[in-house]
Each structure stands twice: as structure tokens, then as C-alpha cells.
Write a protein that holds these residues in place. Sequence first.
Motif, mmCIF file in Angstrom:
data_model
loop_
_atom_site.group_PDB
_atom_site.id
_atom_site.type_symbol
_atom_site.label_atom_id
_atom_site.label_comp_id
_atom_site.label_asym_id
_atom_site.label_seq_id
_atom_site.Cartn_x
_atom_site.Cartn_y
_atom_site.Cartn_z
ATOM 1 N N ALA A 53 1.151 -0.955 0.038
ATOM 2 C CA ALA A 53 0.157 0.008 -0.159
ATOM 3 C C ALA A 53 0.942 1.866 0.148
ATOM 4 O O ALA A 53 0.533 2.270 -0.427
ATOM 5 C CB ALA A 53 -1.121 -0.167 1.352
ATOM 6 N N GLU A 54 2.018 1.309 0.655
ATOM 7 C CA GLU A 54 2.931 2.423 1.162
ATOM 8 C C GLU A 54 3.522 2.981 -0.554
ATOM 9 O O GLU A 54 3.863 3.841 -1.056
ATOM 10 C CB GLU A 54 3.583 2.135 1.602
ATOM 11 N N LEU A 55 3.430 1.554 -0.881
ATOM 12 C CA LEU A 55 4.783 1.623 -2.072
ATOM 13 C C LEU A 55 3.357 2.193 -3.599
ATOM 14 O O LEU A 55 4.103 2.992 -4.348
ATOM 15 C CB LEU A 55 4.643 0.271 -2.839
ATOM 16 N N VAL A 56 2.525 2.138 -4.096
ATOM 17 C CA VAL A 56 1.394 2.785 -4.568
ATOM 18 C C VAL A 56 0.428 4.056 -3.937
ATOM 19 O O VAL A 56 -0.189 4.519 -4.337
ATOM 20 C CB VAL A 56 0.423 2.140 -5.155
ATOM 21 N N ALA A 57 1.047 3.910 -2.494
ATOM 22 C CA ALA A 57 0.628 5.686 -1.980
ATOM 23 C C ALA A 57 -0.615 5.288 -1.614
ATOM 24 O O ALA A 57 -1.727 5.961 -1.264
ATOM 25 C CB ALA A 57 1.046 6.846 -2.722
ATOM 26 N N ALA A 58 -1.764 4.326 -0.896
ATOM 27 C CA ALA A 58 -3.172 3.519 -1.457
ATOM 28 C C ALA A 58 -3.785 4.613 -0.383
ATOM 29 O O ALA A 58 -2.350 4.467 0.919
ATOM 30 C CB ALA A 58 -3.043 2.034 -1.168
ATOM 31 N N SER A 59 -4.827 4.621 -0.200
ATOM 32 C CA SER A 59 -5.372 5.605 1.297
ATOM 33 C C SER A 59 -5.554 4.054 2.463
ATOM 34 O O SER A 59 -6.096 4.508 3.782
ATOM 35 C CB SER A 59 -6.542 5.996 0.685
ATOM 36 N N GLN A 188 -3.638 8.168 -5.674
ATOM 37 C CA GLN A 188 -4.439 9.677 -5.187
ATOM 38 C C GLN A 188 -3.893 10.454 -5.496
ATOM 39 O O GLN A 188 -5.646 10.603 -6.922
ATOM 40 C CB GLN A 188 -4.065 9.152 -3.481
ATOM 41 N N GLN A 189 -2.963 10.420 -6.098
ATOM 42 C CA GLN A 189 -2.130 11.780 -6.586
ATOM 43 C C GLN A 189 -3.003 11.799 -8.324
ATOM 44 O O GLN A 189 -2.917 12.509 -9.134
ATOM 45 C CB GLN A 189 -0.951 12.326 -6.734
ATOM 46 N N LEU A 190 -2.918 9.964 -9.122
ATOM 47 C CA LEU A 190 -2.311 10.490 -9.849
ATOM 48 C C LEU A 190 -4.677 9.945 -10.383
ATOM 49 O O LEU A 190 -4.737 10.317 -11.739
ATOM 50 C CB LEU A 190 -1.891 9.047 -10.371
ATOM 51 N N GLY A 191 -5.053 9.645 -9.632
ATOM 52 C CA GLY A 191 -6.576 9.507 -9.668
ATOM 53 C C GLY A 191 -6.622 8.028 -10.160
ATOM 54 O O GLY A 191 -7.993 7.688 -11.308
ATOM 55 N N TYR A 212 -4.537 -3.415 -7.138
ATOM 56 C CA TYR A 212 -4.608 -2.562 -5.017
ATOM 57 C C TYR A 212 -5.867 -2.136 -6.052
ATOM 58 O O TYR A 212 -6.241 -1.625 -7.483
ATOM 59 C CB TYR A 212 -3.805 -1.210 -6.372
ATOM 60 N N LYS A 213 -7.332 -2.327 -5.543
ATOM 61 C CA LYS A 213 -8.329 -1.561 -5.981
ATOM 62 C C LYS A 213 -8.840 -0.413 -5.068
ATOM 63 O O LYS A 213 -9.392 -0.537 -3.942
ATOM 64 C CB LYS A 213 -9.154 -2.744 -5.368
ATOM 65 N N ALA A 252 12.058 -1.115 -2.584
ATOM 66 C CA ALA A 252 12.015 -0.315 -4.005
ATOM 67 C C ALA A 252 11.923 1.282 -3.407
ATOM 68 O O ALA A 252 12.795 1.963 -4.127
ATOM 69 C CB ALA A 252 11.106 -1.003 -4.565
ATOM 70 N N ILE A 253 10.920 1.259 -2.166
ATOM 71 C CA ILE A 253 11.095 2.612 -2.048
ATOM 72 C C ILE A 253 11.839 3.677 -1.873
ATOM 73 O O ILE A 253 12.298 4.763 -1.645
ATOM 74 C CB ILE A 253 9.582 2.559 -1.225
ATOM 75 N N ASP A 254 12.925 2.849 -0.521
ATOM 76 C CA ASP A 254 13.913 3.042 -0.074
ATOM 77 C C ASP A 254 15.235 3.389 -1.557
ATOM 78 O O ASP A 254 16.120 4.541 -1.324
ATOM 79 C CB ASP A 254 14.756 2.464 0.833
#
Length: 389
Positions: A53-59, A188-191, A212-213, A252-254
Motif C-alpha cells: 500500500a505504501e509503494l502505490v500510496a494507497a489510502s 491517489q494523486q494520479l486518480g 490495488y482496488k 524499492a521505495i528506499d
Amino acid sequence: MIHLDHLITTKPLQEVIEVMQPWLKDHFGSASSVNQSGIEARDAIDEARSSLAELVAASNAEEIIFTSSGTESINHAIKGVALANKRFGNHIVTTNIEHPAVMASIAWLEKQGFESSKIKVDKQGRFDPKKLAQSITDKTVLVSLHQANHDLGVIQPIAEAAKITEQKGIPLFVDATLSGGWLPIDVQQLGIDLLALSPHRFYGPKGVGVLYKNRRIPVEPLIHGGLQENELRAGTENIAAIVGAGVAAITAIDEFDQRFNHTTKLQKQLLSGVRQTIKGVHLNGPEPGLERLPHHLSISSEGVEGEGQALAMDLRGIAIHAGSACTIKSMQIPPALKAIGLNADLARGTTLWGIGTNTTNAQILEGIEVFSKVTNQLRSVSPINNLLK
């Protein structure tokens, strides 16, 4: 073996292997059990879910669904959304250069009475958001796009597309099975409403996929018989692979900036070296830069077949890929190369190169040298080259 085939798969990180091993040995409990082993398994899955969820910035971590592969995630997103919304319409919009899993899922839906519009791309492989808007009808229930193309490396204008789908209230699915872990993603930012990831392409294990859904998007389950994954994907979870995917996501984030800078530098060096040492080579897709994946090259050579180049390279200890990024049994011309207008001979002479985080300058230089030698050798005996002469 020098591995320059990172577009197809990557070697799992040592940290990934180490975190997986206990779940293949001592921790064998099922997450569906109420005993202590089951609690440990659920906690491990939840931790990995939070990492993805952090990788794709899910809410919310609950918006992450684990599957068996990127292909399953793609199938679930496309078929699941279409079937859940069929009372509202039967039309899907996509492009003419999508991943085979996307094309096959839509083809299956067409047999069930759905229709589709496929947007043509330009010479670099990019779709025009204006054409996307024009293709949407009052029967459209899904727009399916990709963040970056498997065969061309081109990065698509997803943010612009998302503005259109959001205005029209249509779910947007994005295939990020190639770009995930290599490009920043903020759903979220990309929509973006749905997004598929393939952890084995960013140093995670095989045997696990990610979907992600967005919680507000209805999706029909495709696999039935259990309550796993918020009742969206039945079946006992592959805990070892899931925890491995979680570690790959955090790494990957790091390492985003480090990976980008390292592979971009070697990408430019590789392309420059090939162009300087081999005549009659062509880059497919954009030049290295902001419009192209940093670790991707698609190179077509005149007067030779890419399959022969790849096999000859392999015999000399260097792994690259020929044909479409996700097929090997079929050596047909990839649809993406047809779509950009590449002629059949050049299309057959296409190889794909994937640079990794551990690829070295010396390996790139050796790859250029060996590729030059095998290309010249194959041209000397190639009937295609003889015809050109």
C-alpha cells in the motif's frame, strides 16, 4: 552469466529470500486458522499488505489484494470490473499495444457480449488523451491502460487520462506490472482506481501478484470458495511469497532514486555503444529520458533475426530477450511493433534489454562487444541480409 533480461524477471533480493525462508520451514500455519500459527500468518500478510500500500500510496492497506501473479491481477481487474458493472454498459476502452493479459481478458469479455475500442498510438507508442476522450461512450464501464509499455519502454500520460475518466465517472485500471518498483506510483494523486503489480519484476519472488482496488470500485470475484482477500480472491494465501513481496516493495521505495540514476546512466551507455559499433540498428520507443523507463531498451537490427541474436548471446554468457516481452513460444511480431509502423524485417530483428540495479559498467561494455560480434556473424550468414545486399 550476465543478466541483461531484467524486463522479464529479476533475481530476488537476499533480504527477500531470508524473510521468506521461515515461512517455508517452521512457520507453516494458515492465515485462515484461529490458532497462534494462524495469527502469525495473518500478521505477516497484514505487514506485507501495508508495505505494498505504501509503494502505490494507497489510502488504506485493505485496498491491496494479493493474487498469484501480475497476469491474474490484470484478469481480475478487467473482468471483475466489467462483470460488476455490466448493468450500466458493455464497452471498454484500451489501446492497441496492451499486455497480452489485457488483450486476452478483453477478448474473453467480448465473447460474453462486451465491446471494446482500441486507441491507436503514435510512432513512439504513446496514446493521445484526446483520442481516449473521444472513444468513451455512455456505455463505457472501464478504461484499461498501462503505465509503461513492455515492448517499447514508453511511459504513458496516465495523469491526463485519469482526469478524463474521473470527469466521466469511469473506473481506470492501470497495468503497472513492468513499471512497478521502477517508477513512482501515487494512485491517489494520479486518480487510478485499479492497478496491477508483479513483484518478481522488482526483486521480489514469483508466485505472487498485487492488485490495488479503490474501495469504492465494485469488482466481481473470479475465484470462489473462500473468504480470503476481503472475499475477493478465494484460496489459501502464499504467505512466503507475500512477505517477500512486502520486503521487495519497501526496498524499492528506499532505493527509487538510486535505481533510477544507476540504470539511466547504463541505459544511455548501452544505447550509445550499440549505435557506435553496429550499423543498421534502430531504437524502438522514445530516446532515454523522462518518457522512457530507465532500465528498458528495445533495439531492432537490420538483416538479422532477434531470436538468433538472443540465442547467440546466451551461448556467450549474456542473457537478453527476443520477441515480445511476455512471450517466447510464439515468435510472432509483437503488436506494439506493428502499431508503431515498424516493418516486418526490423520487427523480427528486435531484442529487448533490461538493465538491473546490480548491472555494472563492465557488463554493459561486454554486452556491447558481444552483441556487435554476434550481429556481424549472423549477418554474414543471414538470408535476410543477403537479400538486402
